[in-house]
Scaffold this motif. Structure first.
Motif, PDB file in Angstrom:
ATOM      1  N   LEU A 288      -9.929   4.147  -1.609  1.00 14.93           N
ATOM      2  CA  LEU A 288      -8.791   3.576  -0.864  1.00 14.93           C
ATOM      3  C   LEU A 288      -8.823   4.013   0.599  1.00 14.93           C
ATOM      4  CD1 LEU A 288      -5.903   4.086  -3.472  1.00 14.93           C
ATOM      5  CD2 LEU A 288      -7.135   1.976  -2.970  1.00 14.93           C
ATOM      6  N   ASN A 289      -9.711   4.932   0.904  1.00 13.83           N
ATOM      7  CA  ASN A 289      -9.864   5.442   2.259  1.00 13.83           C
ATOM      8  C   ASN A 289     -10.941   4.681   3.041  1.00 13.83           C
ATOM      9  OD1 ASN A 289      -9.604   8.282   4.046  1.00 13.83           O
ATOM     10  ND2 ASN A 289      -8.021   7.905   2.540  1.00 13.83           N
TER      11      ASN A 289
ATOM     12  N   GLU B  68      -5.290  -3.708   5.061  1.00 17.39           N
ATOM     13  CA  GLU B  68      -5.302  -2.985   3.778  1.00 17.39           C
ATOM     14  C   GLU B  68      -5.588  -3.956   2.616  1.00 17.39           C
ATOM     15  OE1 GLU B  68      -5.298   0.217   3.964  1.00 17.39           O
ATOM     16  OE2 GLU B  68      -3.720   1.030   5.258  1.00 17.39           O
TER      17      GLU B  68
ATOM     18  N   LYS C   8       1.244   9.260  -2.131  1.00 16.73           N
ATOM     19  CA  LYS C   8       0.788  10.078  -0.998  1.00 16.73           C
ATOM     20  C   LYS C   8       1.908  10.159   0.025  1.00 16.73           C
ATOM     21  CE  LYS C   8      -4.243   9.879  -0.562  1.00 16.73           C
ATOM     22  NZ  LYS C   8      -5.401   9.412   0.246  1.00 16.73           N
TER      23      LYS C   8
ATOM     24  N   ARG D 153     -10.221   7.609  -6.272  1.00 16.43           N
ATOM     25  CA  ARG D 153      -9.180   7.205  -5.305  1.00 16.43           C
ATOM     26  C   ARG D 153      -9.671   7.230  -3.860  1.00 16.43           C
ATOM     27  NH1 ARG D 153      -2.685   8.634  -5.131  1.00 16.43           N
ATOM     28  NH2 ARG D 153      -2.302   7.480  -3.199  1.00 16.43           N
TER      29      ARG D 153
ATOM     30  N   ASN E 272      -1.956  12.619   9.130  1.00 16.50           N
ATOM     31  CA  ASN E 272      -1.641  12.921   7.713  1.00 16.50           C
ATOM     32  C   ASN E 272      -2.192  14.268   7.243  1.00 16.50           C
ATOM     33  OD1 ASN E 272      -0.596  10.342   7.617  1.00 16.50           O
ATOM     34  ND2 ASN E 272      -2.278   9.459   6.456  1.00 16.50           N
TER      35      ASN E 272
ATOM     36  N   LYS F 195      -9.701  15.045   5.610  1.00 15.33           N
ATOM     37  CA  LYS F 195      -9.345  15.645   4.312  1.00 15.33           C
ATOM     38  C   LYS F 195     -10.369  15.379   3.216  1.00 15.33           C
ATOM     39  CE  LYS F 195      -5.251  13.674   4.251  1.00 15.33           C
ATOM     40  NZ  LYS F 195      -5.437  13.041   5.573  1.00 15.33           N
TER      41      LYS F 195
ATOM     42  N   LYS G 289      -9.143  -4.616   2.610  1.00 17.05           N
ATOM     43  CA  LYS G 289      -9.755  -3.388   2.064  1.00 17.05           C
ATOM     44  C   LYS G 289      -9.863  -3.468   0.532  1.00 17.05           C
ATOM     45  CE  LYS G 289      -7.193   0.278   1.231  1.00 17.05           C
ATOM     46  NZ  LYS G 289      -6.224   1.378   1.460  1.00 17.05           N
TER      47      LYS G 289
ATOM     48  N   GLU H   1      -6.714  12.037  -6.158  1.00 14.62           N
ATOM     49  CA  GLU H   1      -7.910  11.818  -5.333  1.00 14.62           C
ATOM     50  C   GLU H   1      -8.997  12.868  -5.549  1.00 14.62           C
ATOM     51  OE1 GLU H   1      -7.171  10.217  -1.264  1.00 14.62           O
ATOM     52  OE2 GLU H   1      -8.898  11.409  -0.679  1.00 14.62           O
TER      53      GLU H   1
ATOM     54  N   LYS I 234      -3.984  -1.242  -6.280  1.00 13.71           N
ATOM     55  CA  LYS I 234      -3.688   0.155  -5.939  1.00 13.71           C
ATOM     56  C   LYS I 234      -3.285   0.935  -7.186  1.00 13.71           C
ATOM     57  CE  LYS I 234      -2.065   3.450  -2.774  1.00 13.71           C
ATOM     58  NZ  LYS I 234      -1.596   3.820  -1.465  1.00 13.71           N
TER      59      LYS I 234
ATOM     60  N   HIS J 158      -1.495   1.221  12.438  1.00 16.34           N
ATOM     61  CA  HIS J 158      -2.408   1.761  11.425  1.00 16.34           C
ATOM     62  C   HIS J 158      -3.341   0.665  10.878  1.00 16.34           C
ATOM     63  CE1 HIS J 158      -3.969   4.113   8.110  1.00 16.34           C
ATOM     64  NE2 HIS J 158      -3.550   3.196   7.256  1.00 16.34           N
TER      65      HIS J 158
ATOM     66  N   ASP K  11       0.804  -1.227   0.000  1.00 18.10           N
ATOM     67  CA  ASP K  11       0.000   0.000   0.000  1.00 18.10           C
ATOM     68  C   ASP K  11       0.840   1.282   0.000  1.00 18.10           C
ATOM     69  OD1 ASP K  11      -1.895   1.993   0.360  1.00 18.10           O
ATOM     70  OD2 ASP K  11      -2.933   1.048   2.027  1.00 18.10           O
TER      71      ASP K  11
ATOM     72  N   HIS L 206     -10.988   4.403   6.811  1.00 16.04           N
ATOM     73  CA  HIS L 206      -9.934   5.282   7.319  1.00 16.04           C
ATOM     74  C   HIS L 206     -10.440   6.503   8.084  1.00 16.04           C
ATOM     75  CE1 HIS L 206      -7.286   2.755   4.997  1.00 16.04           C
ATOM     76  NE2 HIS L 206      -6.226   3.456   5.373  1.00 16.04           N
TER      77      HIS L 206
ATOM     78  N   HIS M 245      -8.448   6.861  11.417  1.00 11.69           N
ATOM     79  CA  HIS M 245      -7.591   7.999  11.758  1.00 11.69           C
ATOM     80  C   HIS M 245      -8.025   8.634  13.083  1.00 11.69           C
ATOM     81  CE1 HIS M 245      -5.957   8.657   7.392  1.00 11.69           C
ATOM     82  NE2 HIS M 245      -5.500   7.570   7.966  1.00 11.69           N
TER      83      HIS M 245
HETATM   84  O1  LIG Z   1      -3.356   5.830  -1.201  1.00 14.11           O
HETATM   85  C1  LIG Z   1      -4.451   6.224  -0.787  1.00 14.11           C
HETATM   86  O2  LIG Z   1      -5.141   7.022  -1.432  1.00 14.11           O
HETATM   87  C2  LIG Z   1      -4.977   5.747   0.506  1.00 14.11           C
HETATM   88  O3  LIG Z   1      -5.960   6.269   0.995  1.00 14.11           O
HETATM   89  C3  LIG Z   1      -4.268   4.616   1.177  1.00 14.11           C
HETATM   90  C4  LIG Z   1      -4.492   4.517   2.680  1.00 14.11           C
HETATM   91  O4  LIG Z   1      -4.293   3.166   3.035  1.00 14.11           O
HETATM   92  C5  LIG Z   1      -3.484   5.333   3.493  1.00 14.11           C
HETATM   93  O5  LIG Z   1      -3.634   5.045   4.848  1.00 14.11           O
HETATM   94  C6  LIG Z   1      -3.487   6.821   3.253  1.00 14.11           C
HETATM   95  O6  LIG Z   1      -2.362   7.432   3.836  1.00 14.11           O
HETATM   96  C7  LIG Z   1      -4.685   7.524   3.811  1.00 14.11           C
HETATM   97  O7  LIG Z   1      -4.759   8.717   3.153  1.00 14.11           O
HETATM   98  P1  LIG Z   1      -5.314  10.063   3.765  1.00 14.11           P
HETATM   99  O8  LIG Z   1      -5.447  10.930   2.564  1.00 14.11           O
HETATM  100  O9  LIG Z   1      -6.614   9.769   4.415  1.00 14.11           O
HETATM  101  O10 LIG Z   1      -4.319  10.551   4.733  1.00 14.11           O
END
Ligand SMILES: O=C(O)C(=O)C[C@@H](O)[C@H](O)[C@H](O)COP(=O)(O)O
Ligand code: NAD
Ligand code: ZN
Length: 355
Positions: free
Chosen positions: A238-239, A179, A137, A235, A147, A318, A182, A231, A221, A259, A131, A242, A246
């Motif tokens: 992928l969150n 992940e 990122k 994209r 982040n 974010k 996920k 994003e 990915k 994490h 990942d 999350h 977070h």
């Molecule tokens: O690559 C991405 O896009 C992801 O969201 C991958 C996540 O697994 C990862 O933890 C990422 O750092 C989370 O992103 P964020 O933008 O929420 O900080």
């Protein structure tokens, strides 16, 4: 190791690069990165196990204290000092050899030092291999937000040398599967079913199964990142899990859950939210819960966090647009949706149910 045993996966982003997956890749890496001044960023655990490997790449090495608590601006400033002290210029390259923490903070340092120097990732944790080393990122944590400061900055190459996994502790190894699960839930039904059918092989660290899962994860990915590098839309999937993860990591000051573990709990909360909105029924939640449990991952919070405090942190996520919280939810495996406008009470219920 012959070059033919090394798998190459190309990433067609604005600045294209390749991900190479193989074993015992030191000579291969050295050959590919020669010709520039290379400086290494690593952490204390990776350094203690792999000092010789690192010295073989470069004698300029900065060692971070291992762990999420190092992903902050104080350590970032120390990395800039190291780059300045060692005479890094615009033509130099930072080689990040470590897990996601090293890759995230190192990627951010490389993207900002002299407005951007070369960057190569050599991921050493399974989570970084599947990942964090892919997709560009970069980030550090600040205040109580995960982040919150970062950039999109693609590396010149990623070298996934699976030999590093031999020294990776079990807890860190298992955390990566959050992940991988996920990817299964958001877009890859075949992968999801494969995971369910191979729990024993996963726990036994079967080489063939791990290698296959690394390659399948990277492909998932890469496909998403190629379609939406910055994003703007897709994209976001992928969150999945999350937003909750977070908040959990932050409220526990990065001291309780890794994490991946927080993502596992966060995915169950996101599934709970999907159920409350009548997108799925209990059967998928039960299936994912037993998958996570079988792998040795947590699936509920085993400590008390206040839903109200978690909600306050989520208000700074974010993904939010014009103060509206946005969640990745699911209608079933391989069928994710982005949802906003969910009532606060419903979100709080999903958090409380995950305790
Ligand atoms: O690559 C991405 O896009 C992801 O969201 C991958 C996540 O697994 C990862 O933890 C990422 O750092 C989370 O992103 P964020 O933008 O929420 O900080
Ligand atoms: N940029 C992204 O797209 C992205 C994606 C997912 C996660 N992340 C970030 O990545 C971080 C999590 O990554 P992680 O799980 O790799 O954490 P980590 O970097 O803290 O590494 C986990 C632990 O394993 C140790 N370790 C790593 N490789 C080892 C090896 N080969 N042998 C022995 N020990 C080793 C580390 O020292 C650390 O103690 C989080 O900060 C998360 O936010 C970023
Ligand atoms: Zn993640």
């Amino acid at each position: 190791m012959h070059e033919t045993d090394i798998k190459q996966i190309d990433v067609k982003t604005t600045s294209p690069y390749s991900v190479f997956v193989g074993e015992c890749m030191l000579d291969f890496i050295k050959e590919r990165i020669k010709g520039k001044k290379n400086l290494i960023l690593t952490d204390s655990n990776v350094f203690s196990f792999h000092e010789k490997y690192l010295n073989n790449i470069s004698k300029d090495i900065f060692v971070l204290k291992a762990g999420e608590e190092s992903k902050n601006y104080r350590e970032l400033l120390r990395i800039y000092d190291f780059l300045i002290d060692r005479g890094a210029d615009r033509y130099s390259r930072l080689v990040c050899v470590g897990g996601g923490v090293v890759g995230d903070i190192g990627g951010f340092a490389a993207s900002t030092y002299m407005r951007g120097i070369g960057l190569v990732h050599v991921p050493t944790s399974l989570l970084a291999m599947v990942d964090s080393s892919i997709g560009g990122k970069t980030a550090i944590n600040y205040g109580n937000l995960k982040n919150i400061i970062g950039s999109f900055y693609q590396p010149e190459a990623v070298f996934v040398d699976v030999s590093f996994l031999k020294t990776l502790p079990d807890r860190e190894y298992i955390s990566a599967f959050a992940e991988i699960v996920k990817y299964g839930i958001i877009r890859d039904k075949e992968l999801f079913e494969f995971l369910g059918a191979n729990i024993k092989a996963i726990r036994d660290r079967n080489d063939k199964v791990i290698r296959l899962l690394i390659e399948k994860s990277i492909k998932n990915k890469v496909e998403v990142v190629e379609a939406d590098e910055k994003e703007k839309g897709l994209r976001t999937i992928l969150n999945f899990g999350h937003t909750f993860a977070h908040a959990i990591e932050s409220l526990t000051e990065y001291k309780v859950y890794l994490h991946g573990e927080a993502v596992a709990i966060g995915m169950i909360m996101a599934l709970g939210l999907s159920k409350r909105l009548e997108l799925i029924d209990d059967s998928l939640i039960n299936q994912v819960r037993s998958l996570l449990e079988g792998m040795g991952l947590p699936y509920r919070l085993d400590m008390d966090i206040k839903a109200e405090e978690a909600y306050e942190i989520m208000l700074k996520d974010k993904k939010n647009k014009e103060s509206a919280l946005r969640f990745i939810l699911t209608r079933g495996v391989g069928n994710s949706i982005i949802s906003s406008g969910i009532a606060k009470e419903v979100i709080m219920d999903a958090i409380n149910e995950g305790k």
